[in-house]
Write a protein that holds these residues in place. Structure first.
Motif, PDB file in Angstrom:
ATOM      1  N   PHE A 100      -5.746  59.447  21.227  1.00 25.86           N
ATOM      2  CA  PHE A 100      -6.436  58.157  21.155  1.00 25.86           C
ATOM      3  C   PHE A 100      -7.949  58.319  21.123  1.00 25.86           C
ATOM      4  O   PHE A 100      -8.655  57.449  20.608  1.00 25.86           O
ATOM      5  N   ALA A 101      -8.463  59.436  21.632  1.00 22.70           N
ATOM      6  CA  ALA A 101      -9.901  59.713  21.511  1.00 22.70           C
ATOM      7  C   ALA A 101     -10.244  60.090  20.066  1.00 22.70           C
ATOM      8  O   ALA A 101     -11.393  59.931  19.634  1.00 22.70           O
ATOM      9  N   MET A 102      -9.264  60.569  19.319  1.00 23.60           N
ATOM     10  CA  MET A 102      -9.507  61.015  17.948  1.00 23.60           C
ATOM     11  C   MET A 102      -9.895  59.855  17.029  1.00 23.60           C
ATOM     12  O   MET A 102     -10.689  60.034  16.089  1.00 23.60           O
ATOM     13  N   LEU A 103      -9.365  58.658  17.273  1.00 28.20           N
ATOM     14  CA  LEU A 103      -9.679  57.528  16.395  1.00 28.20           C
ATOM     15  C   LEU A 103     -11.172  57.184  16.419  1.00 28.20           C
ATOM     16  O   LEU A 103     -11.795  57.078  15.343  1.00 28.20           O
ATOM     17  N   PRO A 104     -11.805  57.002  17.586  1.00 28.82           N
ATOM     18  CA  PRO A 104     -13.260  56.781  17.593  1.00 28.82           C
ATOM     19  C   PRO A 104     -14.033  57.945  16.966  1.00 28.82           C
ATOM     20  O   PRO A 104     -15.073  57.730  16.322  1.00 28.82           O
ATOM     21  N   MET A 105     -13.537  59.176  17.150  1.00 31.71           N
ATOM     22  CA  MET A 105     -14.203  60.333  16.545  1.00 31.71           C
ATOM     23  C   MET A 105     -14.155  60.256  15.019  1.00 31.71           C
ATOM     24  O   MET A 105     -15.142  60.566  14.330  1.00 31.71           O
ATOM     25  N   LEU A 106     -13.018  59.857  14.471  1.00 31.04           N
ATOM     26  CA  LEU A 106     -12.891  59.717  13.020  1.00 31.04           C
ATOM     27  C   LEU A 106     -13.811  58.617  12.488  1.00 31.04           C
ATOM     28  O   LEU A 106     -14.402  58.757  11.407  1.00 31.04           O
ATOM     29  N   ILE A 107     -13.910  57.518  13.249  1.00 28.61           N
ATOM     30  CA  ILE A 107     -14.821  56.434  12.846  1.00 28.61           C
ATOM     31  C   ILE A 107     -16.258  56.938  12.825  1.00 28.61           C
ATOM     32  O   ILE A 107     -17.023  56.657  11.892  1.00 28.61           O
ATOM     33  N   TRP A 108     -16.640  57.686  13.841  1.00 30.19           N
ATOM     34  CA  TRP A 108     -17.990  58.261  13.890  1.00 30.19           C
ATOM     35  C   TRP A 108     -18.216  59.194  12.699  1.00 30.19           C
ATOM     36  O   TRP A 108     -19.248  59.125  12.026  1.00 30.19           O
ATOM     37  N   CYS A 109     -17.243  60.043  12.420  1.00 32.24           N
ATOM     38  CA  CYS A 109     -17.390  61.021  11.337  1.00 32.24           C
ATOM     39  C   CYS A 109     -17.489  60.342   9.967  1.00 32.24           C
ATOM     40  O   CYS A 109     -18.356  60.685   9.161  1.00 32.24           O
ATOM     41  N   LEU A 110     -16.616  59.383   9.712  1.00 34.78           N
ATOM     42  CA  LEU A 110     -16.499  58.808   8.373  1.00 34.78           C
ATOM     43  C   LEU A 110     -17.361  57.576   8.151  1.00 34.78           C
ATOM     44  O   LEU A 110     -17.566  57.158   6.997  1.00 34.78           O
ATOM     45  N   MET A 111     -17.869  56.972   9.242  1.00 34.99           N
ATOM     46  CA  MET A 111     -18.702  55.776   9.091  1.00 34.99           C
ATOM     47  C   MET A 111     -20.113  55.962   9.636  1.00 34.99           C
ATOM     48  O   MET A 111     -21.013  55.195   9.312  1.00 34.99           O
ATOM     49  N   GLY A 112     -20.298  56.950  10.499  1.00 34.95           N
ATOM     50  CA  GLY A 112     -21.645  57.247  10.942  1.00 34.95           C
ATOM     51  C   GLY A 112     -21.962  56.827  12.364  1.00 34.95           C
ATOM     52  O   GLY A 112     -21.202  56.102  13.012  1.00 34.95           O
ATOM     53  N   ARG A 113     -23.118  57.305  12.836  1.00 36.87           N
ATOM     54  CA  ARG A 113     -23.542  57.102  14.223  1.00 36.87           C
ATOM     55  C   ARG A 113     -23.810  55.639  14.538  1.00 36.87           C
ATOM     56  O   ARG A 113     -23.507  55.172  15.632  1.00 36.87           O
ATOM     57  N   GLU A 114     -24.396  54.892  13.605  1.00 37.14           N
ATOM     58  CA  GLU A 114     -24.745  53.494  13.893  1.00 37.14           C
ATOM     59  C   GLU A 114     -23.501  52.652  14.144  1.00 37.14           C
ATOM     60  O   GLU A 114     -23.448  51.860  15.085  1.00 37.14           O
ATOM     61  N   VAL A 115     -22.479  52.823  13.318  1.00 41.85           N
ATOM     62  CA  VAL A 115     -21.223  52.097  13.521  1.00 41.85           C
ATOM     63  C   VAL A 115     -20.566  52.532  14.829  1.00 41.85           C
ATOM     64  O   VAL A 115     -20.058  51.695  15.591  1.00 41.85           O
ATOM     65  N   ALA A 116     -20.583  53.829  15.118  1.00 45.93           N
ATOM     66  CA  ALA A 116     -19.987  54.342  16.354  1.00 45.93           C
ATOM     67  C   ALA A 116     -20.698  53.757  17.575  1.00 45.93           C
ATOM     68  O   ALA A 116     -20.050  53.438  18.579  1.00 45.93           O
ATOM     69  N   ARG A 117     -22.018  53.602  17.470  1.00 43.74           N
ATOM     70  CA  ARG A 117     -22.781  53.043  18.601  1.00 43.74           C
ATOM     71  C   ARG A 117     -22.434  51.567  18.808  1.00 43.74           C
ATOM     72  O   ARG A 117     -22.268  51.119  19.941  1.00 43.74           O
ATOM     73  N   ILE A 118     -22.302  50.820  17.725  1.00 43.37           N
ATOM     74  CA  ILE A 118     -21.945  49.396  17.827  1.00 43.37           C
ATOM     75  C   ILE A 118     -20.565  49.229  18.460  1.00 43.37           C
ATOM     76  O   ILE A 118     -20.322  48.300  19.236  1.00 43.37           O
ATOM     77  N   LEU A 119     -19.665  50.145  18.149  1.00 44.22           N
ATOM     78  CA  LEU A 119     -18.285  50.057  18.658  1.00 44.22           C
ATOM     79  C   LEU A 119     -18.067  50.920  19.901  1.00 44.22           C
ATOM     80  O   LEU A 119     -16.928  51.256  20.233  1.00 44.22           O
ATOM     81  N   LEU A 120     -19.143  51.256  20.608  1.00 45.58           N
ATOM     82  CA  LEU A 120     -19.021  52.162  21.753  1.00 45.58           C
ATOM     83  C   LEU A 120     -18.102  51.601  22.830  1.00 45.58           C
ATOM     84  O   LEU A 120     -17.193  52.294  23.298  1.00 45.58           O
ATOM     85  N   PHE A 121     -18.310  50.349  23.244  1.00 49.09           N
ATOM     86  CA  PHE A 121     -17.430  49.792  24.285  1.00 49.09           C
ATOM     87  C   PHE A 121     -16.011  49.624  23.767  1.00 49.09           C
ATOM     88  O   PHE A 121     -15.044  49.890  24.495  1.00 49.09           O
ATOM     89  N   THR A 122     -15.868  49.193  22.525  1.00 45.27           N
ATOM     90  CA  THR A 122     -14.520  49.035  21.957  1.00 45.27           C
ATOM     91  C   THR A 122     -13.775  50.366  21.984  1.00 45.27           C
ATOM     92  O   THR A 122     -12.579  50.417  22.292  1.00 45.27           O
ATOM     93  N   SER A 123     -14.494  51.443  21.668  1.00 43.13           N
ATOM     94  CA  SER A 123     -13.882  52.781  21.707  1.00 43.13           C
ATOM     95  C   SER A 123     -13.476  53.160  23.127  1.00 43.13           C
ATOM     96  O   SER A 123     -12.412  53.755  23.343  1.00 43.13           O
ATOM     97  N   PHE A 124     -14.328  52.806  24.102  1.00 39.66           N
ATOM     98  CA  PHE A 124     -13.997  53.080  25.508  1.00 39.66           C
ATOM     99  C   PHE A 124     -12.773  52.272  25.931  1.00 39.66           C
ATOM    100  O   PHE A 124     -11.836  52.804  26.542  1.00 39.66           O
ATOM    101  N   PHE A 125     -12.769  50.986  25.593  1.00 34.98           N
ATOM    102  CA  PHE A 125     -11.641  50.128  25.994  1.00 34.98           C
ATOM    103  C   PHE A 125     -10.355  50.568  25.307  1.00 34.98           C
ATOM    104  O   PHE A 125      -9.263  50.439  25.867  1.00 34.98           O
TER     105      PHE A 125
END
Length: 481
Positions: A100-125
Motif C-alpha cells: 500500500f506504500a507503493m501506490l503513493p510512490m508510483l504517483i510520486w514517480c509518474l506524476m512528480g513531487r508537486e502532486v505527491a506533496r498535494i496528496l501527502l495526507f491522502t497518501s498517509f490516510f
C-alpha cells in the motif's frame, strides 16, 4: 463531470490500475482480512474517503505541474525490497505495508513531487487500509484488566485477579480478546486522524487531537469493562454476561466517539479559502518526460518480481529425528493445554518422565503453512491465560491458568538451521534472509510442560530441563544428513 473527464483523474486511475495488477496477490490477501475480521471491516471505506480527499484538493491538482521524478524510483526500489522481504518470509503485515506504500510512490514517480506533496495526507490516510495492530491485543488486555481492577477497588468491592481472570464475590470474569478494545482503538485512531485533518489547519492542533483519539478509547474501554462487571454484579449476573454486553460495548463506543467529535468541534478552525481553478481540465501529460523514469521503473519492477518468481516455494527434504531427543513416548494425560499450530509437516506430542512435550515441524514457509503465524497459538487461548513469563536468549517460560484455577508451566523455543530462540520476530528475520538467499525455511517449535503443584520447585525443575534441552545443538537436526 469535470472531475471524471480531467487528465489528472485519468492519470491517477491508470496508476491505480497498474498498482492493482502488479500487486494483485498482496491486495487480495489484504481484502480477505478485511472481509473476515470485524476489527478491519472499516478498511473497505478507506478508498472512498481517499477519493473524497482527492476531490477536496482538485483545484490544486489541476493547477499542478506534472513532472515525473527519477528520484522516486530509488524509494520504489527500497519499498519493493521490503515487499520482497515480507512476501518471501510470509510476514503479511510487512508485505501489505509495502504494497500500500507503493501506490503513493508510483504517483510520486509518474506524476512528480508537486502532486505527491498535494496528496501527502491522502497518501498517509491511505495506509489505514493495512490491517495492522492486532499485535497490541495482549498489552491492551492487560491495560483493560488493570483499569477494571483499579475501578472495582475504588468502588469498595472485594476483587482478586490472576492473569486475565477477575473474580468478585458475584462471579468470575475474563478479559478476553474481544474485550481488549483493539477495535475501538483502531476505529477511533482512523476517525480521529480524518477529523483532525478536516477540522484543523495547524499541525500542532492536529497532532494533539490524534493523540486524544488514541488515549480516549484506551481509558474508555477500561471504564466499559468496569461497567460490565458492575452491571453483572448489581443484577446478580443476569445482565451484561452474554451478547448484551457486546451490544452495550458498541453503544458505549458510539457515545465515546460522539463526545470526541463534540469536544474536537469546539476548537475547529475556519475552512480555508478555495483555490481558484485555473485549468479545470487539468494539465496535459507530456509522455516524453515519462520515458527515462518509466524505463528505470520497469527495470526495477522486472528484477524484483523476477527474483521472487525464481526463489518461491522452497521446500526442505529434511525430516528431523526427534527420537534422539525423546526416546519415550507416552500419551499426554491432559491435552487441553496443547499448542495450536496449523498445517505442520509433522506433529509429535507425548510424555517422558512426567514431562509433557510438543513438537511441530514445518519443511517450508508458505502462506498458511508457516511456523510463525498469527493463527498459531502457544496454548489454547480459549481456556488459558498467562499469569507470568520469564525468558532468556534461547527459551521462554510461561505460567498459564485456566478458568478452573489449574496452572501449568510451559517452556519453548523455535529452531531453524541457523538460529534457536523464543523470539518470533527473530525467526521471521532469519527466514526472510533464507528466502532472499534462495534457501528453504524449515523450522520447528519444541515445547515442554508440567502442571503446577508447588510453584517454585516446579519452576526450578522445568527451568533445568529446558536449559539442558535447548542448549543442545538442535539446529543439527535440520541440516542435511
Amino acid at each position: 463531470m469535470t472531475f471524471l473527464k480531467s487528465s489528472i483523474f485519468k492519470y491517477l486511475v491508470a496508476i491505480f490500475a497498474l498498482w492493482a495488477v502488479l500487486f494483485y496477490s498482496s491486495i487480495q490477501s489484504t481484502v480477505a482480512i478485511w472481509y473476515r475480521s470485524e476489527t478491519f471491516a472499516h478498511c473497505f471505506i478507506i478508498l472512498p474517503i481517499c477519493i473524497y480527499l482527492i476531490k477536496l484538493k482538485w483545484a490544486k491538482l489541476n493547477n499542478a505541474q506534472i513532472k515525473p521524478s527519477l528520484l522516486a524510483v530509488l524509494f520504489i526500489a527500497a519499498t519493493l525490497f521490503v515487499w520482497l522481504f515480507g512476501s518471501m518470509a510470509q510476514v503479511l503485515v510487512i508485505e501489505q505495508l509495502a504494497t500500500f506504500a507503493m501506490l503513493p510512490m508510483l504517483i510520486w514517480c509518474l506524476m512528480g513531487r508537486e502532486v505527491a506533496r498535494i496528496l501527502l495526507f491522502t497518501s498517509f490516510f491511505w495506509m489505514f487500509s493495512v490491517p495492522a495492530g492486532e499485535f497490541l491485543i495482549p498489552q491492551l488486555q492487560e491495560l483493560t484488566a488493570n483499569i477494571t481492577v483499579m475501578a472495582i477497588q475504588l468502588t469498595g468491592i472485594p476483587v482478586y485477579r490472576e492473569g486475565l481472570y477477575i473474580a468478585i464475590p458475584g462471579g468470575l470474569f475474563e478479559v478476553a480478546v474481544a474485550c481488549s478494545g483493539i477495535r475501538y482503538l483502531i476505529a477511533s485512531f482512523t476517525l480521529g486522524t480524518l477529523f483532525a485533518y478536516l477540522n484543523y489547519n495547524g499541525i500542532k492542533k492536529r497532532l494533539i487531537f490524534i493523540a486524544f483519539s488514541i488515549v480516549l478509547p484506551l481509558v474508555a474501554n477500561g471504564i466499559r469493562a468496569y461497567g460490565i462487571v458492575m452491571i453483572a454484579h448489581l443484577s446478580d449476573m443476569k445482565y451484561a454476561t452474554g451478547v448484551d454486553h457486546l451490544i452495550y460495548g458498541w453503544l458505549f463506543f458510539g457515545v465515546v466517539i460522539l463526545v470526541m467529535f463534540t469536544l474536537g468541534g469546539r476548537w475547529a478552525d475556519p475552512i480555508p479559502a478555495k483555490v481558484s481553478q485555473v485549468n479545470p481540465n487539468g494539465p496535459k501529460v507530456n509522455f516524453a518526460k515519462l520515458l527515462k523514469p518509466g524505463v528505470v521503473l520497469a527495470i526495477v519492477l522486472v528484477v524484483g518480481f523476477g527474483y521472487k518468481q525464481a526463489f518461491k516455494h522452497q521446500v526442505s527434504n529434511v525430516q528431523p529425528d526427534m527420537a534422539q531427543i525423546f526416546s519415550v513416548q507416552k500419551p499426554i494425560a491432559d491435552q487441553r493445554w496443547l499448542p495450536i499450530f496449523h498445517n505442520p509437516t509433522t506433529v509429535i506430542s507425548g510424555n517422558q518422565d512426567g514431562t509433557d512435550y510438543y513438537y511441530a515441524y514445518y519443511n517450508a514457509n508458505l502462506q498458511d503453512v508457516e511456523l510463525i503465524n498469527g493463527r498459531n497459538k502457544l496454548y489454547n487461548i480459549e481456556t488459558w491465560s498467562i499469569v507470568s513469563d520469564d525468558a532468556n536468549e534461547r527459551f521462554r517460560m510461561l505460567e498459564i491458568i485456566d478458568n478452573y484455577g489449574n496452572k501449568r508451566l510451559l517452556a519453548y523455543a523455535y529452531v531453524t538451521p541457523w538460529h534457536i530462540t523464543h523470539k518470533s520476530l527473530e525467526i521471521k528475520l532469519v527466514q526472510a534472509i533464507q528466502a532472499l538467499l534462495g534457501q528453504p525455511q524449515n523450522a520447528f517449535i519444541l515445547m515442554i510442560s508440567v502442571p503446577v503443584t508447588e510453584r517454585d520447585s516446579d519452576f526450578e525443575q522445568l527451568e533445568k530441563q529446558a536449559s539442558a534441552l535447548f542448549n543442545q545443538d538442535l539446529k543439527a537436526l535440520l541440516n542435511d544428513q
